[in-house]
Structures are given as C-alpha cells and as structure tokens.
Write a protein that holds these residues in place. Structure first.
Motif, PDB file in Angstrom:
ATOM      1  N   PHE A 137       0.841  -1.191   0.000  1.00 43.87           N
ATOM      2  CA  PHE A 137       0.000   0.000   0.000  1.00 43.87           C
ATOM      3  C   PHE A 137       0.877   1.242   0.000  1.00 43.87           C
ATOM      4  CE2 PHE A 137      -2.118   3.434   2.168  1.00 43.87           C
ATOM      5  CZ  PHE A 137      -3.343   3.484   1.533  1.00 43.87           C
ATOM      6  N   GLY A 140       2.627   1.841  -3.361  1.00 45.61           N
ATOM      7  CA  GLY A 140       1.726   2.439  -4.344  1.00 45.61           C
ATOM      8  C   GLY A 140       1.466   3.897  -4.039  1.00 45.61           C
ATOM      9  N   TYR A 141       1.240   4.183  -2.772  1.00 42.70           N
ATOM     10  CA  TYR A 141       0.922   5.552  -2.363  1.00 42.70           C
ATOM     11  C   TYR A 141       2.105   6.479  -2.628  1.00 42.70           C
ATOM     12  CZ  TYR A 141      -0.017   9.420   0.808  1.00 42.70           C
ATOM     13  OH  TYR A 141      -0.178  10.659   1.335  1.00 42.70           O
ATOM     14  N   GLU A 144       2.830   6.997  -6.414  1.00 45.87           N
ATOM     15  CA  GLU A 144       1.836   7.782  -7.131  1.00 45.87           C
ATOM     16  C   GLU A 144       1.862   9.243  -6.682  1.00 45.87           C
ATOM     17  OE1 GLU A 144       0.503   6.161  -9.425  1.00 45.87           O
ATOM     18  OE2 GLU A 144      -1.393   7.042 -10.043  1.00 45.87           O
ATOM     19  N   LEU A 145       1.921   9.461  -5.371  1.00 42.42           N
ATOM     20  CA  LEU A 145       1.845  10.840  -4.900  1.00 42.42           C
ATOM     21  C   LEU A 145       3.098  11.624  -5.277  1.00 42.42           C
ATOM     22  CD1 LEU A 145      -0.253  12.511  -3.453  1.00 42.42           C
ATOM     23  CD2 LEU A 145       1.061  12.281  -1.387  1.00 42.42           C
ATOM     24  N   PHE A 148       2.806  12.552  -8.806  1.00 43.20           N
ATOM     25  CA  PHE A 148       1.964  13.738  -9.028  1.00 43.20           C
ATOM     26  C   PHE A 148       2.732  15.006  -8.692  1.00 43.20           C
ATOM     27  CE2 PHE A 148      -2.075  11.152  -7.975  1.00 43.20           C
ATOM     28  CZ  PHE A 148      -2.094  10.692  -9.275  1.00 43.20           C
TER      29      PHE A 148
ATOM     30  N   SER B  94      -5.358   5.988  -2.978  1.00 43.26           N
ATOM     31  CA  SER B  94      -5.367   7.004  -1.923  1.00 43.26           C
ATOM     32  C   SER B  94      -4.581   8.228  -2.355  1.00 43.26           C
ATOM     33  CB  SER B  94      -4.830   6.476  -0.603  1.00 43.26           C
ATOM     34  OG  SER B  94      -4.389   5.202  -0.715  1.00 43.26           O
ATOM     35  N   ALA B  95      -3.528   8.019  -3.133  1.00 44.62           N
ATOM     36  CA  ALA B  95      -2.801   9.174  -3.666  1.00 44.62           C
ATOM     37  C   ALA B  95      -3.728   9.990  -4.570  1.00 44.62           C
ATOM     38  CB  ALA B  95      -1.569   8.712  -4.427  1.00 44.62           C
ATOM     39  N   HIS B  96      -4.533   9.302  -5.356  1.00 44.55           N
ATOM     40  CA  HIS B  96      -5.488  10.006  -6.212  1.00 44.55           C
ATOM     41  C   HIS B  96      -6.480  10.797  -5.371  1.00 44.55           C
ATOM     42  CE1 HIS B  96      -4.935   8.511 -10.410  1.00 44.55           C
ATOM     43  NE2 HIS B  96      -4.119   7.693  -9.749  1.00 44.55           N
ATOM     44  N   ARG B  99      -4.919  13.893  -4.031  1.00 44.37           N
ATOM     45  CA  ARG B  99      -4.814  14.888  -5.094  1.00 44.37           C
ATOM     46  C   ARG B  99      -6.178  15.540  -5.334  1.00 44.37           C
ATOM     47  NH1 ARG B  99      -3.431  13.264 -11.193  1.00 44.37           N
ATOM     48  NH2 ARG B  99      -5.450  12.296 -10.895  1.00 44.37           N
TER      49      ARG B  99
END
Lengths: 172, 659
Positions: A137, A140-141, A144-145, A148, B94-96, B99
């Motif tokens: 988890f 992935g977090y 991805e963050l 971004f 959760s990152a999405h 955001r």
C-alpha cells in the motif's frame, strides 16, 4: 588550450611572488588558539561503551565517497551542462522528508535517489515492521503521490531486513 | 617470428582463387546489380522499446515484475498475489484521493511540456462555465458522467449542441450505460476483477429512462445512426424488447441501420425468441434483411450469430447452421477470430455431448500464428480450449499444442484476466499430472510453473498427491509439503490427511533421510493442530487415528521423545479426542518403549489400549513382560489391567494357533 596554459603559469608566478614576500619579511607566526578547522560533518564519535551501531554507510566518513561508498543522490544536474541543479537538490530533500515520514520508523538506511532520464528511483533498506500488504500500500501511495508532485514516473526499490542488526557494520 | 621468410613465401593457390571471385563479383555488381537503399521505415516513439521488450520473455524463476523483488515481499499464495497487487493499487488510489481533496496544491507545472494526467481532474459543478469544447474533450476522454453533466449545463445555459456532437455523446453513454467504467490506470483491478460472473452477464442492466434515452428523445430528426446507437446500447445491456421496438420503428421510417446494430440484435436472439427453430428463423431473417438493405456483414456479425447458436442447447440444426455459416463467411473473406472458435467449441462440446474432433481442426487453422484481439470474446478462447482438452478429449499432445500457441509471439495477451489464467492452468496441470509420468511432470511443468506463474489450488494439489500415491514416488513429498505450507494449504483437512496417509503407507526403511523428512512433516502437522485457534472455523480435526499415524511416523525415525509427547496427549485427552489410533501404531510405540527401556510408558500405553477396548492388550502386556524384566510395582499395574499375565499369554497363543 593556450589560455589554460597561460593561467597556470600566471598562478604559479603569483605563488612564487607571494612566497618571496614572506621570505623577505622574514616574520614567523605563532598560533596561540586551539585548532578550529577540524572536520566533523558525517562522522561519528566513539562512545564510552563502544556499543553504538554503525551501518557501512555511517562507518565511512565523507571523504570515502566514491572510494568506499557511493553517493546518496545520483543525478547529472551538477555535471558540466547539467540543468536544474538547485531544483534537484530541493526535490531530493523533499523526497527524503516525504519517504522517511510516510515510512515511519521503517527505513534502516539512507534514502538513495537515482535519476535517469525522467525517472526517479528511490532505493533503500527497510525493516519488516509492517505486513507485506501494508508495505505494498505504501509503495503504491508513495510512487503515485510523488509522481503527481514531481510530475514524472517514480519507482521504489526496496529491500527488507528481518532485524536492524543485520545491517550493522561495526560498533563504536 | 621470421618476417622476411613470411613475405618471401608464395601465397597459396586459394588466395588467387578467392581474389578472382572477388574481382568477378565486384564487376558484376557494377554491371548488373544496383545497391538498393531501402525506404525509410517510419518508427513511432515507443517502437524501439517494443523491440527491446520482444527480446525478453517471461522468466519463470522470478515473480511477476509487478511485485517487489524481495523475499519478504514476493507473494507465496494465490491470496498473496491478489492482495499484494490490489494493496499497491489501493495505495495509488489514496494518492489520487489526496490529489482530489487538495487539488489546489497540485497545479504547479514541473514537466515541460505539461502532462495533463499528473494534474487533478477537473470537477464541474452547477455554476461552472462550460463550453462546447469541454463537452468534446469529455467525450474524447470517455468521461461518461462528466459528459452528461456538461451537456445538462450547456442545455441550461442555452448553448446549442450540434447534431454531430450529440450523436457522439449518445454513442458514449449507450456504450457505457451512462456509467463510468474502471479507470484504465488501475490495471490490477481490471486484471483481478471477476469477469465471468454469469448472473451479471446475462441480466437486464440497461438503465430505463436514463440520460441516454432522454438524449435520444431530444434528437428532433433521428437518423439511422441515432437509432443504431440506442439499439446497440439497449442490446448490450439486454434491454432486448425495447431495442426490438425501436428497430421496428426505424424500419417503418425506412432507415438503414449500421452493421453493428444488426449484430447487436442477433446477439440477443435468445431474449426475443423462445424455441430453437424460432431463433434460427429469426437469425436467418435478420441476415436476409441485412442482405436486402445492402449492409455488409463483418466479423461482429459472425460472432453474434455464433454466440446465439452456442447458447441454444445441444441442437443438431444449430450445428448444421453453424457449418453453413462458417463456409459462407469464408467465401465473404471474413476470417474467424479466436472468439468465433470459442463459440464453435462451446456449441460442439456441451456436457454429455458425443466427442468430436472439432478442436483438432480448429487448431490446424490457427496454429503457429500470432493472434491479436479482434473481438471481446477472443480472450475466452484459450481457457475454453484447455477445458475442452481436459474434460472432453483428455489429450496431452493437444494440450501441449494449445500451450505452445498461447506462448507464441504476443498471444499471451489473449489469456484474459487472472481468473481465466488460473482456470487455464488448472485444466492444464490436472491434465498433465494425470497423463504424464510423474518425474516428467514435476520437472517440466511443476518446477516451471509453480509458484511464480501458477499456484495450484487445493483441488489440483489433491490430484498431484493422488499421482504421488499411485506411483509411490514419495521423494517429492517433502517438497510438496513445503509448497503446501507456503500456499496456505496446510490447514485443509483432506490434504493434510492425504499427506499423512501417503507417508504411513510408504515406509522408507532403506532411505533414512526420507524417513527423517517424514518425521519432520508429521511433527509439523502435529504442531499445527496443537497451535490452531480454538475458535477458528475450518480447523483440522484432531482424531486419535491421525495422532497415532503421526506418532508412528515419528517413531520410524526413532524420535522417541516426540512420539511420547503424542502418546501422552492421547492418554490425557482420551475423553475429548474422537477415535482411537490403529493397533499397529500403538504396538510400535510399545516396541520403542521396550527398546528404550521405558516400562512405565509402555504400561500407560497398555492401559490406554485396554481403555480403548482393544482385545489384544493382553498380548501386548505379555510381550512387555517377556522382553523387559519388570519390577514388582510394574507387574502389579499390568496385572490390574489385563488380569493374569500367564493366562493372557495362553489366550494369545491360542489365538495365534487358531490364526
């Protein structure tokens, strides 16, 4: 080429000149205060009990970089013609803060940040403090963050250790 | 080296010969052949990556690359595979969410040129100022809900949406049934989603009175395309009756619908007509209608007809119809896709249908070819082919051919999803384990596929154990047991019992290391039974028979201490443990007691035998008395259990004689 030669010669010339003046004055200086230019950054002091654990990375002082150990940030922005050197440094700091905070109390090594083309790879050694599921988890977090935020692909490259003692290189 | 000598040496004859050849070929090239510089091939930006990717094939010794390459993070069971990948996707989600919640923080422009997918998604509300361009963009990006919202806003602000855009929007909402599908970014969710939920597949899910229908009604002059879109949408979600009404309406207006609209009607034949004959007539009518209107059929038509035929039950006329259809489409130049062959297979291979050789003919047509996806049903081919191969034909060679085809070129992309993949391998492994020599199976298939590509389900494990039992090749048992532990099978009662039974029935006196392994497995199972949670639901039941067998396995390896522990457990919990051990296991224990000179343990065991109602305890007692010199208190105890030792001696002798 000739310009470099000239500048070399010039500095040599200046050096000789300065030495001459010192000799001419024939003055001697005596240092009365204690020496303050001792190198301290990135070094660990020996503890009285000698039980402070050091990893390999910690055991080698900064002047060993590129000889016995490598860098924590890998990028080309500080090479000749490199771009975004300031931004890279700030971003790396941000990544380190983010990763150590998100992976709370899990990182047993430094956070290594490697940049190639537009990809940022974040490597490190972590302890098995969480179940693998929770680790996935977080992977992935984080990926991805940070993706971004930095707007490029970010990948985590982790290795786990069962015990923090596994990476102790020596005790001082 | 003697250089002058080397130079003065005359060159060998072949030197001149080759020189002549060279001279001739040079002059020829100048005279006749002109070097042709090939035309430049235009490459896409990712072509070189694709070429590089082709050089790497799947490495069965490593976990899939979506998992982290670390012993702690590599999944070891099917559940692990699923949860790890889904957990990572959950983290991404959760990152999405972050955001989305803090959209104002993520608007900085780091990348140049800016990459839109890194920016927060636009959110529209009642007061948004929207333009036609926003709608066009939403449609292009398949944002179904957004497109509907923007359209309503446009209508409110009285901006005119032209007919072309309206048509595009209608097609979008009809295709997706007015709902957003799973984001394409979340590939794991798509991969692990249970696609073969039959109930969901064949049920009316079309939203009646939804936006799509409103939009259809708002079109003032519906064209053939408008009708086609709504009919296709309704048929896709099995609102067949209303679609048929709309079709009749369009026919009354004299409109010529698209091929896809006709295809969708054929696909829902079974919803419109009841009996097989009526269905066949219906299909024929529609096909001739198409012919009349000059609508050219395509692959979709073929697959739609085959789909309807396949769900008609085992019907001879359907099969004849199918054969005619295939040849007719072949003359039209329409090559069937893998999906077509899938429908052919499920038409011919029904339950209890007579065996046919259709699959062999299909394989001859499609072998050694790279297939790309041309129809949604193409992904069903491999799993069904392997199913047929196992359940109808039971043919190992054919299974190998199917497997080769699956691994040919990029054909593996057509495996579908994780569910189909595991069923495919389940059929393949069960077929192979039953029909190939066990050594060959373990070497070529088990070691290759397990655990990184496929993890056997408990049922498959049972098959493998069955083969081990039949062949008596118990060398594989330690490996299989350790795999079972890591695949979470060690809490399956039937499998554990099976392992124990195989071990007990195949003693390995000449192979001490294997005996030791067996003893370790038995102790492992015992520990597992002891440590399992009392409140757990599907736990392994602790029966006396199983304990006895485990004890025997330990004793065969002379692990007397551990054997004693099990015996003590049996003795202490005699009231709660159901069943009793086999007599031979208890006898073995007494033999080991004698060997280790432990009369008190042996007497306890004899007491247990007597309590359990074994008539042979007298014989056991006399055996103990013979082999060991017992002291007074022991003898007294024995006497209490079996009465007169001599008497029982006699009885046992008589029994032996009578035998």
């Amino acid at each position: 080429m000739s310009l470099i030669k000239y500048s070399c010669n010039y500095s040599l010339f200046k050096h000789v000149l300065q030495n001459n003046t010192i000799q001419k004055n024939s003055t001697r200086f005596l240092q009365t205060s204690s020496v303050c230019l001792k190198n301290q950054a990135g070094r660990y002091r020996i503890t009285p009990k000698g039980d402070f654990p050091l990893t390999y990375e910690m055991a080698n002082p900064p002047h060993r970089i590129a000889h016995r150990k490598a860098w924590n940030s890998w990028n080309t922005s500080n090479l000749d013609g490199g771009v975004r050197s300031a931004e890279t440094a700030v971003e790396d700091m941000f990544i380190r803060k983010f990763v150590t905070g998100t992976w709370h109390n899990l990182f047993a090594s430094e956070v290594i940040i490697k940049r190639q083309h537009n990809i940022i790879r974040i490597a490190g050694i972590i302890t098995r403090g969480l179940s693998p599921r929770k680790m996935y988890f977080l992977i992935g977090y984080t990926e991805e963050l940070l993706g971004f935020w930095l707007q490029c692909p970010v990948k985590m490259e982790l290795q786990t250790i069962a015990d923090r003692k596994d990476i102790v290189f020596k005790y001082i | 080296m003697n250089l002058p000598a080397l130079i003065s040496k005359r060159p060998p004859a072949y030197f001149y010969a080759s020189l002549n050849v060279l001279r001739r070929s040079l002059s020829q090239a100048a005279d006749e052949e002109r070097i042709e510089i090939p035309k430049r091939i235009h490459r896409g930006p990712t072509d070189i990556l694709k070429a590089l990717e082709k050089t790497i094939s799947r490495d069965p010794t490593a976990a899939h690359y979506k998992y982290h390459d670390d012993p702690y993070l590599i999944p070891m069971s099917n559940i692990g595979k699923r949860t790890f990948a889904m957990a990572q996707e959950s983290g991404r989600k959760s990152a999405h969410w972050i955001r989305k919640e803090h959209a104002d923080l993520f608007n900085h422009k780091e990348a140049d040129p800016a990459i839109p997918s890194f920016f927060p998604k636009l959110v529209y509300n009642e007061n948004s100022q929207v333009t036609i361009e926003d709608l066009t963009k939403a449609i292009e990006e398949h944002r179904v809900q957004d497109a509907q919202f923007i359209y309503n806003l446009l209508k409110k602000s009285e901006q005119e949406v032209n007919d072309k855009l309206k048509q595009m929007l209608l097609e979008l909402v009809c295709y997706f049934n007015c709902d957003d599908s799973i984001d394409e970014e979340f590939i794991e969710e798509r991969w692990f989603k249970q696609s073969s939920n039959l109930k969901d597949r064949m049920r009316k899910t079309w939203k009646d009175g939804s936006f799509a229908e409103e939009l259809f009604q708002s079109v003032t002059n519906p064209t053939a395309d408008t009708y086609s879109a709504i009919i296709q949408g309704m048929n896709k979600y099995f609102q067949a009756d209303r679609a048929w009404k709309l079709f009749e309406e369009s026919q009354a207006k004299g409109l010529v619908l698209t091929t896809d609209a006709y295809n969708s009607l054929i696909r829902v034949t079974n919803f419109l007509k009841e009996s097989a004959d009526k269905r066949l007539d219906f299909i024929t009518n529609i096909l001739s209608d198409m012919n009349k209107c000059g609508v050219a059929p395509n692959l979709g038509t073929l697959n739609a007809v085959l789909h309807s035929l396949s769900s008609m039950g085992s019907n001879r006329s359907a099969r004849e119809f199918l054969m005619g259809l295939l040849s007719e489409f072949r003359t039209l130049g329409i090559e069937p896709s893998l999906g077509s062959w899938y429908y052919v297979m499920i038409t011919f291979y029904k339950e209890r249908s007579p065996p046919t050789t259709v699959l062999y003919e299909i394989m001859n047509q499609i072998k050694d070819k790279e297939h790309s996806i041309r129809d949604l049903s193409d992904t069903n081919f491999f799993v069904t082919a392997m199913d047929v191969c196992r359940n109808h034909l039971n043919d190992v060679e054919l299974a190998k051919r199917i497997n080769d085809l699956l691994h040919y070129g990029d054909n593996y992309n057509l495996i579908g999803d994780s569910f189909k993949e595991s069923i495919y391998y389940r059929h393949y492994v069960i077929l192979m384990v039953a029909n190939t020599p066990l050594e060959e199976f373990m070497r070529d298939i088990y070691d290759l596929l397990v655990p990184n590509i496929y993890i056997p389900e408990p049922g498959v494990m049972n098959e493998i154990l069955k083969q081990i039992e039949l062949n008596g090749i118990v060398e594989y048992l330690p490996k299989i047991w350790s795999d079972m532990v890591s695949f979470d099978h060690a809490n399956r009662e039937n499998l554990v019992d099976y392992v124990v039974d195989i071990m007990i029935e195949n003693p390995q006196p000449e192979n001490p290391s294997l005996t030791e392994h067996f003893s370790k497995i038995a102790w492992d199972i015992y520990k597992r039974i002891e440590e399992q949670n009392v409140r757990k639901i599907g736990k392994i039941s602790a029966t006396g028979g199983k304990y006895g067998k485990m004890m025997a396995l330990l004793l065969r390896n002379n692990d007397f201490e551990q054997g004693c522990k099990i015996m003590e457990k049996l003795d202490k919990e005699h009231q709660t443990i159901p069943g009793v051990p086999r007599l031979e296991d208890l006898e073995l224990f007494i033999d080991h007691c004698i060997e280790n000179k432990m009369p008190s343990r042996a007497i306890a065991c004899i007491q247990y035998c007597s309590d359990s109602g074994f008539a042979e305890c007298g014989a056991l007692a006399s055996k103990l008395n013979e082999k060991l010199t017992l002291d007074e208190s022991h003898l007294q105890k024995l006497f209490k259990i079996v009465g007169d030792l001599k008497l029982s001696d006699k009885i046992s002798q008589e029994q032996n004689e009578s035998k």
